[in-house]
Write an enzyme that holds these catalytic residues in place. Structure first.
Site, mmCIF file in Angstrom:
data_model
loop_
_atom_site.group_PDB
_atom_site.id
_atom_site.type_symbol
_atom_site.label_atom_id
_atom_site.label_comp_id
_atom_site.label_asym_id
_atom_site.label_seq_id
_atom_site.Cartn_x
_atom_site.Cartn_y
_atom_site.Cartn_z
ATOM 1 N N LYS A 1 0.845 -1.193 0.000
ATOM 2 C CA LYS A 1 0.000 0.000 0.000
ATOM 3 C C LYS A 1 0.886 1.252 0.000
ATOM 4 O O LYS A 1 1.895 1.320 0.726
ATOM 5 C CB LYS A 1 -0.908 0.015 1.228
ATOM 6 C CG LYS A 1 -1.861 -1.164 1.317
ATOM 7 C CD LYS A 1 -2.943 -1.081 0.258
ATOM 8 C CE LYS A 1 -3.940 -2.217 0.412
ATOM 9 N NZ LYS A 1 -5.097 -2.089 -0.498
ATOM 10 N N ASP B 1 -0.703 -0.205 -4.398
ATOM 11 C CA ASP B 1 -2.114 0.167 -4.384
ATOM 12 C C ASP B 1 -2.261 1.483 -3.639
ATOM 13 O O ASP B 1 -1.905 1.577 -2.463
ATOM 14 C CB ASP B 1 -2.917 -0.939 -3.701
ATOM 15 C CG ASP B 1 -4.422 -0.707 -3.719
ATOM 16 O OD1 ASP B 1 -4.869 0.333 -4.239
ATOM 17 O OD2 ASP B 1 -5.155 -1.578 -3.218
ATOM 18 N N GLU C 1 -2.087 0.420 -8.751
ATOM 19 C CA GLU C 1 -3.507 0.097 -8.581
ATOM 20 C C GLU C 1 -4.280 1.272 -7.978
ATOM 21 O O GLU C 1 -3.818 1.906 -7.037
ATOM 22 C CB GLU C 1 -3.632 -1.129 -7.684
ATOM 23 C CG GLU C 1 -5.040 -1.598 -7.413
ATOM 24 C CD GLU C 1 -5.044 -2.888 -6.607
ATOM 25 O OE1 GLU C 1 -5.992 -3.090 -5.832
ATOM 26 O OE2 GLU C 1 -4.102 -3.692 -6.744
ATOM 27 N N GLU D 1 -11.689 -2.599 -8.590
ATOM 28 C CA GLU D 1 -12.332 -3.049 -7.360
ATOM 29 C C GLU D 1 -13.458 -2.110 -6.933
ATOM 30 O O GLU D 1 -14.347 -2.526 -6.165
ATOM 31 C CB GLU D 1 -11.324 -3.199 -6.234
ATOM 32 C CG GLU D 1 -10.777 -1.900 -5.668
ATOM 33 C CD GLU D 1 -9.886 -2.131 -4.460
ATOM 34 O OE1 GLU D 1 -10.377 -1.983 -3.332
ATOM 35 O OE2 GLU D 1 -8.708 -2.454 -4.657
ATOM 36 N N ASP E 1 -14.125 -7.518 -9.121
ATOM 37 C CA ASP E 1 -14.423 -8.212 -7.873
ATOM 38 C C ASP E 1 -15.788 -8.868 -8.034
ATOM 39 O O ASP E 1 -16.790 -8.202 -8.269
ATOM 40 C CB ASP E 1 -14.434 -7.182 -6.737
ATOM 41 C CG ASP E 1 -14.759 -7.765 -5.382
ATOM 42 O OD1 ASP E 1 -15.686 -8.581 -5.285
ATOM 43 O OD2 ASP E 1 -14.103 -7.365 -4.402
ATOM 44 N N HIS F 1 -9.832 -8.532 -7.390
ATOM 45 C CA HIS F 1 -9.598 -7.969 -6.069
ATOM 46 C C HIS F 1 -10.223 -8.867 -5.004
ATOM 47 O O HIS F 1 -11.388 -9.249 -5.110
ATOM 48 C CB HIS F 1 -10.230 -6.560 -6.020
ATOM 49 C CG HIS F 1 -10.458 -6.030 -4.633
ATOM 50 N ND1 HIS F 1 -11.705 -6.021 -4.030
ATOM 51 C CD2 HIS F 1 -9.606 -5.489 -3.736
ATOM 52 C CE1 HIS F 1 -11.609 -5.489 -2.836
ATOM 53 N NE2 HIS F 1 -10.354 -5.157 -2.625
#
Length: 370
Positions: A168, A197, A223, A249, A272, A299
């Site tokens: 992240k 992400d 992402e 996602e 997702d 995701h």
């Protein structure tokens, strides 16, 4: 073939085993509606959905008041027609997460029922392309973790056979993100693929700056760099970035993915299965992405997605975040960093109904019959 005669709905609240914090939120709770459908022959199919801490009661309400009564008496094998009819019955609240997450409960239960009636696992019935898929882990890459913890987890996952990890990003300065990522890359080497992400935390200017840094570090994909509804900004970024842009996602319909693909606004789609409304639309999105020569890397929901990524040709990897350990009798099958879909008939999830009964909230229990 047989009609749907009974629907039983409950919800459990699953607490994450580790702290999960990203650039915009903390993931402290997973409301998990679980639906069992019984047909006239006595066959049972189970489906589910999830939230990350809010909206679960709204899903239960929409299912109880609107969707499940319309499902009763329908032919269980007419999954595509049921999905379209139920979507239209909620057209005043679509497109959006509550409707899609509610539809996903029904659609995944119907697919589980179809597979069980056919005595086939989902990965075979939906396409049967491969019997395993390489994993990358996200569970050790959360934003609150110190740099040394990121490095230790990535090294451990590399040693376990995983092909990569996702970290992240979204620290206050680009220097902080660079330092954390560079430390991980130095520890694991170039063959271990590191993704990042941002959880929609940047504007276009900052996303461009971070993309340049990510390319220099050698990152595999970028992402959710910006708000998912800003296709124009993603189109600009996708044209300028040297790192592939991944989105999906936070998108809830086939049409949204179509718009991104037509405009060249992403390089990877992350549909997702719960957030797009179930297996029926997920397969359409995956095949549409294939037509654009774009991979689908879903995701979350690894316990369900493992069968789907093994059913289509353009799904090169699966995200590892354990989700259902508290309510299943056995975890997803993982060997040497590869996930292996179940060969048992159905979705491949071995539900622990005793645990579900113990953890569920009786106030959300619903039973509808015809």
């Amino acid at each position: 073939m047989a009609v749907i005669k009974r629907a039983e709905l409950t919800m459990v609240d699953l607490k994450p085993k580790v702290e999960r914090t990203d650039a915009i939120q903390a993931f402290v709770s997973q409301e998990t509606p679980i639906l069992r459908l019984t047909d006239a022959d006595g066959n049972v199919g189970t489906g589910y959905s999830y939230t990350i801490g809010s909206g679960g009661p709204a899903i239960i309400s929409l299912l109880r008041e609107t969707l499940l009564p319309k499902l009763m008496g329908r032919e269980a094998e007419e999954i595509g027609g049921i999905w379209q009819d139920l979507l239209f019955s909620t057209h005043a609240t679509s497109v959006g997460p509550i409707t899609s997450l509610s539809l996903a409960c029904i659609d995944t239960a119907l697919w589980d029922l179809r597979c069980r009636r056919a005595n086939l696992p989902l990965w075979r019935l939906a396409g049967g392309v491969r019997q395993s898929v390489p994993l990358y882990t996200t569970e050790g890459g959360w934003l609150q973790l110190p740099q040394e913890a990121l490095v230790a987890d990535a090294v451990a996952m590399k040693d376990a056979g995983f092909t990569g990890a996702k970290i992240k990003i979204g620290k206050p300065t680009i220097a902080e993100d660079r330092s954390r990522l560079a430390a991980v890359k130095e520890a694991v080497g170039d063959a271990f693929r590191v993704k990042v992400d941002a959880n929609q935390s940047f504007d276009l200017a900052e996303a461009i700056r971070r993309a340049d840094m990510l390319a220099d570090v050698g990152i595999d994909w970028f992402e959710e760099p910006m708000r998912a509804d800003d296709i124009g900004a993603h189109q600009v970024l996708a044209q300028r970035s040297r790192v592939p842009i991944a989105v999906g996602e936070s998108m809830y319909s086939l049409s949204q993915f179509k718009d991104y693909l037509e405009r060249g606004a992403c390089h990877i789609v992350q549909a997702d299965v719960a957030r797009v409304g179930g297996i029926t639309p997920w397969l359409k999105i995956a095949h549409m992405a294939e037509a654009f020569n774009v991979p689908v890397c879903p995701h979350f929901l690894m316990e369900l997605h493992v069968a789907l990524v093994c059913a289509v040709p353009n799904a090169p990897t699966l995200e590892y975040i354990p989700q259902l350990d508290d309510v299943t009798r056995k975890p997803m099958n993982v060997k040497n960093g590869f996930a292996i879909p179940s060969d048992e008939p159905g979705l491949g999830i071995d539900w622990d109904w005793e645990a579900i009964g113990r953890l569920s909230d009786p106030g959300h229990n619903v039973c509808v019959t015809s």
